[in-house]
Every structure is written in C-alpha cells, then in structure tokens.
Design a protein around this motif. Structure first.
Motif, PDB file in Angstrom:
ATOM      1  N   UNK A   1      20.058  -0.077   5.025  1.00  0.00           N
ATOM      2  CA  UNK A   1      21.071   0.928   5.342  1.00  0.00           C
ATOM      3  C   UNK A   1      20.438   1.999   6.228  1.00  0.00           C
ATOM      4  N   UNK A   2      20.789   2.006   7.487  1.00  0.00           N
ATOM      5  CA  UNK A   2      20.188   2.930   8.454  1.00  0.00           C
ATOM      6  C   UNK A   2      20.722   4.355   8.333  1.00  0.00           C
ATOM      7  N   UNK A   3      21.614   4.595   7.379  1.00  0.00           N
ATOM      8  CA  UNK A   3      22.122   5.950   7.170  1.00  0.00           C
ATOM      9  C   UNK A   3      21.645   6.539   5.847  1.00  0.00           C
ATOM     10  N   UNK A   4      20.809   5.808   5.127  1.00  0.00           N
ATOM     11  CA  UNK A   4      20.310   6.256   3.825  1.00  0.00           C
ATOM     12  C   UNK A   4      18.974   6.992   4.008  1.00  0.00           C
ATOM     13  N   UNK A   5      19.048   8.212   4.500  1.00  0.00           N
ATOM     14  CA  UNK A   5      17.856   9.013   4.802  1.00  0.00           C
ATOM     15  C   UNK A   5      17.294   9.623   3.537  1.00  0.00           C
ATOM     16  N   UNK A   6      16.012   9.893   3.483  1.00  0.00           N
ATOM     17  CA  UNK A   6      14.956   9.526   4.427  1.00  0.00           C
ATOM     18  C   UNK A   6      14.513   8.084   4.203  1.00  0.00           C
ATOM     19  N   UNK A   7      13.894   7.499   5.238  1.00  0.00           N
ATOM     20  CA  UNK A   7      13.311   6.170   5.100  1.00  0.00           C
ATOM     21  C   UNK A   7      12.207   5.992   6.136  1.00  0.00           C
ATOM     22  N   UNK A   8      11.401   4.953   5.905  1.00  0.00           N
ATOM     23  CA  UNK A   8      10.324   4.585   6.827  1.00  0.00           C
ATOM     24  C   UNK A   8      10.574   3.157   7.286  1.00  0.00           C
TER      25      UNK A   8
ATOM     26  N   UNK B   1      12.569   9.383  -2.196  1.00  0.00           N
ATOM     27  CA  UNK B   1      13.656   9.106  -3.137  1.00  0.00           C
ATOM     28  C   UNK B   1      13.753   7.625  -3.444  1.00  0.00           C
ATOM     29  N   UNK B   2      12.612   6.953  -3.427  1.00  0.00           N
ATOM     30  CA  UNK B   2      12.554   5.509  -3.631  1.00  0.00           C
ATOM     31  C   UNK B   2      12.468   5.195  -5.122  1.00  0.00           C
ATOM     32  N   UNK B   3      13.239   4.207  -5.571  1.00  0.00           N
ATOM     33  CA  UNK B   3      13.195   3.757  -6.960  1.00  0.00           C
ATOM     34  C   UNK B   3      13.036   2.243  -6.974  1.00  0.00           C
ATOM     35  N   UNK B   4      13.098   1.658  -8.162  1.00  0.00           N
ATOM     36  CA  UNK B   4      12.990   0.203  -8.277  1.00  0.00           C
ATOM     37  C   UNK B   4      14.182  -0.517  -7.652  1.00  0.00           C
ATOM     38  N   UNK B   5      15.296   0.192  -7.494  1.00  0.00           N
ATOM     39  CA  UNK B   5      16.494  -0.427  -6.919  1.00  0.00           C
ATOM     40  C   UNK B   5      16.883   0.153  -5.559  1.00  0.00           C
ATOM     41  N   UNK B   6      16.283   1.272  -5.177  1.00  0.00           N
ATOM     42  CA  UNK B   6      16.567   1.901  -3.884  1.00  0.00           C
ATOM     43  C   UNK B   6      15.287   1.858  -3.049  1.00  0.00           C
ATOM     44  N   UNK B   7      15.293   0.988  -2.053  1.00  0.00           N
ATOM     45  CA  UNK B   7      14.112   0.800  -1.219  1.00  0.00           C
ATOM     46  C   UNK B   7      14.207   1.693   0.017  1.00  0.00           C
ATOM     47  N   UNK B   8      13.094   2.333   0.355  1.00  0.00           N
ATOM     48  CA  UNK B   8      13.091   3.272   1.475  1.00  0.00           C
ATOM     49  C   UNK B   8      11.998   2.970   2.499  1.00  0.00           C
ATOM     50  N   UNK B   9      11.263   1.877   2.296  1.00  0.00           N
ATOM     51  CA  UNK B   9      10.238   1.451   3.249  1.00  0.00           C
ATOM     52  C   UNK B   9      10.623   0.050   3.685  1.00  0.00           C
ATOM     53  N   UNK B  10      10.818  -0.133   5.011  1.00  0.00           N
ATOM     54  CA  UNK B  10      11.371  -1.389   5.507  1.00  0.00           C
ATOM     55  C   UNK B  10      10.564  -1.908   6.686  1.00  0.00           C
ATOM     56  N   UNK B  11      10.415  -3.221   6.751  1.00  0.00           N
ATOM     57  CA  UNK B  11       9.872  -3.838   7.950  1.00  0.00           C
ATOM     58  C   UNK B  11      10.984  -3.827   8.997  1.00  0.00           C
ATOM     59  N   UNK B  12      10.642  -3.697  10.239  1.00  0.00           N
ATOM     60  CA  UNK B  12      11.602  -3.479  11.322  1.00  0.00           C
ATOM     61  C   UNK B  12      12.698  -4.542  11.386  1.00  0.00           C
ATOM     62  N   UNK B  13      12.403  -5.777  11.054  1.00  0.00           N
ATOM     63  CA  UNK B  13      13.404  -6.845  11.183  1.00  0.00           C
ATOM     64  C   UNK B  13      14.251  -7.035   9.922  1.00  0.00           C
ATOM     65  N   UNK B  14      13.983  -6.284   8.882  1.00  0.00           N
ATOM     66  CA  UNK B  14      14.736  -6.462   7.637  1.00  0.00           C
ATOM     67  C   UNK B  14      16.092  -5.757   7.708  1.00  0.00           C
TER      68      UNK B  14
ATOM     69  N   UNK C   1       0.836  -1.205   0.000  1.00  0.00           N
ATOM     70  CA  UNK C   1       0.000   0.000   0.000  1.00  0.00           C
ATOM     71  C   UNK C   1       0.875   1.260   0.000  1.00  0.00           C
ATOM     72  N   UNK C   2       1.859   1.316   0.879  1.00  0.00           N
ATOM     73  CA  UNK C   2       2.721   2.500   0.955  1.00  0.00           C
ATOM     74  C   UNK C   2       3.600   2.642  -0.284  1.00  0.00           C
ATOM     75  N   UNK C   3       4.183   1.545  -0.739  1.00  0.00           N
ATOM     76  CA  UNK C   3       5.125   1.625  -1.863  1.00  0.00           C
ATOM     77  C   UNK C   3       4.446   1.797  -3.207  1.00  0.00           C
ATOM     78  N   UNK C   4       3.140   1.675  -3.252  1.00  0.00           N
ATOM     79  CA  UNK C   4       2.435   1.886  -4.520  1.00  0.00           C
ATOM     80  C   UNK C   4       2.087   3.356  -4.751  1.00  0.00           C
ATOM     81  N   UNK C   5       2.294   4.202  -3.755  1.00  0.00           N
ATOM     82  CA  UNK C   5       1.968   5.622  -3.893  1.00  0.00           C
ATOM     83  C   UNK C   5       3.165   6.378  -4.480  1.00  0.00           C
ATOM     84  N   UNK C   6       2.971   6.942  -5.663  1.00  0.00           N
ATOM     85  CA  UNK C   6       4.075   7.607  -6.368  1.00  0.00           C
ATOM     86  C   UNK C   6       4.568   8.865  -5.639  1.00  0.00           C
ATOM     87  N   UNK C   7       3.673   9.597  -5.001  1.00  0.00           N
ATOM     88  CA  UNK C   7       4.094  10.801  -4.278  1.00  0.00           C
ATOM     89  C   UNK C   7       4.978  10.444  -3.084  1.00  0.00           C
ATOM     90  N   UNK C   8       4.583   9.420  -2.324  1.00  0.00           N
ATOM     91  CA  UNK C   8       5.386   8.995  -1.180  1.00  0.00           C
ATOM     92  C   UNK C   8       6.746   8.488  -1.655  1.00  0.00           C
TER      93      UNK C   8
END
Length: 130
Positions: A36-43, A20-33, A8-15
């Motif tokens: 890179x904790x220094x690649x800001x911004x992320x959720x 700065x999320x792309x097909x190869x740069x993921x910025x939404x993560x489940x807590x246990x995954x 749901x979150x990753x399907x929204x183009x504005x978010x």
C-alpha cells in the motif's frame, strides 16, 4: 541479499516502532513487491550488484524512506544509518548464509512531493559480503 537486508532492518525494534510496523502491518518492502503506497511511513529498498553483469561480493543498496512528517523522517533516517553504515569487523551480521561485513553510506537526497505532501529520503549504500 534481498532477504538479508529485510531481516536485518525488520529485526530492529526501534525502527519497527518508528515505522508503526507490527506482525501484520509490514512497512519495509522490496521495490518489486505489492504494498500500500499510501500507508505512510514506509521504506522501499532495492539491491543490485555493484558491477553489473559480473559475479560480485559487492552490492548497491538504495533505500527510500517515505513519510508525511519531516521530524519522523529525521528519526527514521538516523536509525537506518546506525543500522547500515559500518566499517569492517565493527558489527558485521549474518543472515542465512550471507555475512555482511562492510557497509558504506555512499549518497543521499531528499525529495518533497507537494501534491501528496510526502517527503522521500533516498539513501545509498555500498555493501560487501562474504
């Protein structure tokens, strides 16, 4: 439920654009995954049953929006609220076999880490599924 929230979150183009999320740069993560904790911004998010130890159709969702720019934090927070705070039947969504038909914002808070110069917005939701 974990995948439903991610999709749901990753399907929204504005978010995705705000993060700065792309097909190869993921910025939404489940807590246990691993991420890179220094690649800001992320959720980072976590989902747990609302009532521990019981079969339930209600879940608690906690999101942490981590950014270095306070103005960007406001924009991302507003978009997440638009996507996840809704009343029954207003804009339910289906992902796989899960229908999420009610999601209520239940709390929030901001933490600032002066050592890292990072803002962390914590947002909680109570989600009801079918």
């Amino acid at each position: 439920m974990i995948q439903a929230i991610y999709k749901h979150l990753s399907s929204d183009t504005e978010l995705k654009s705000l993060l700065g999320m792309t097909d190869t740069v993921f910025k939404i993560h489940y807590i246990s995954s691993q991420y890179d904790k220094s690649n800001y911004p992320f959720i980072v998010y976590q989902v747990s049953p609302y009532l521990a130890g019981e079969m339930t159709d209600q879940y608690r969702l906690e999101l942490r929006i981590c950014v270095k720019d306070e103005l960007l934090l406001e924009s991302i927070t507003k978009k997440v609220m638009d996507l996840l705070h809704f009343r029954p039947y207003s804009k339910s969504f289906i992902v796989g076999d899960k229908t999420i038909y009610h999601s209520k914002h239940s709390g929030t808070g901001i933490i600032y880490d002066s050592d890292l110069n990072v803002f962390e917005q914590v947002i909680n939701f109570i989600i009801k599924t079918k």
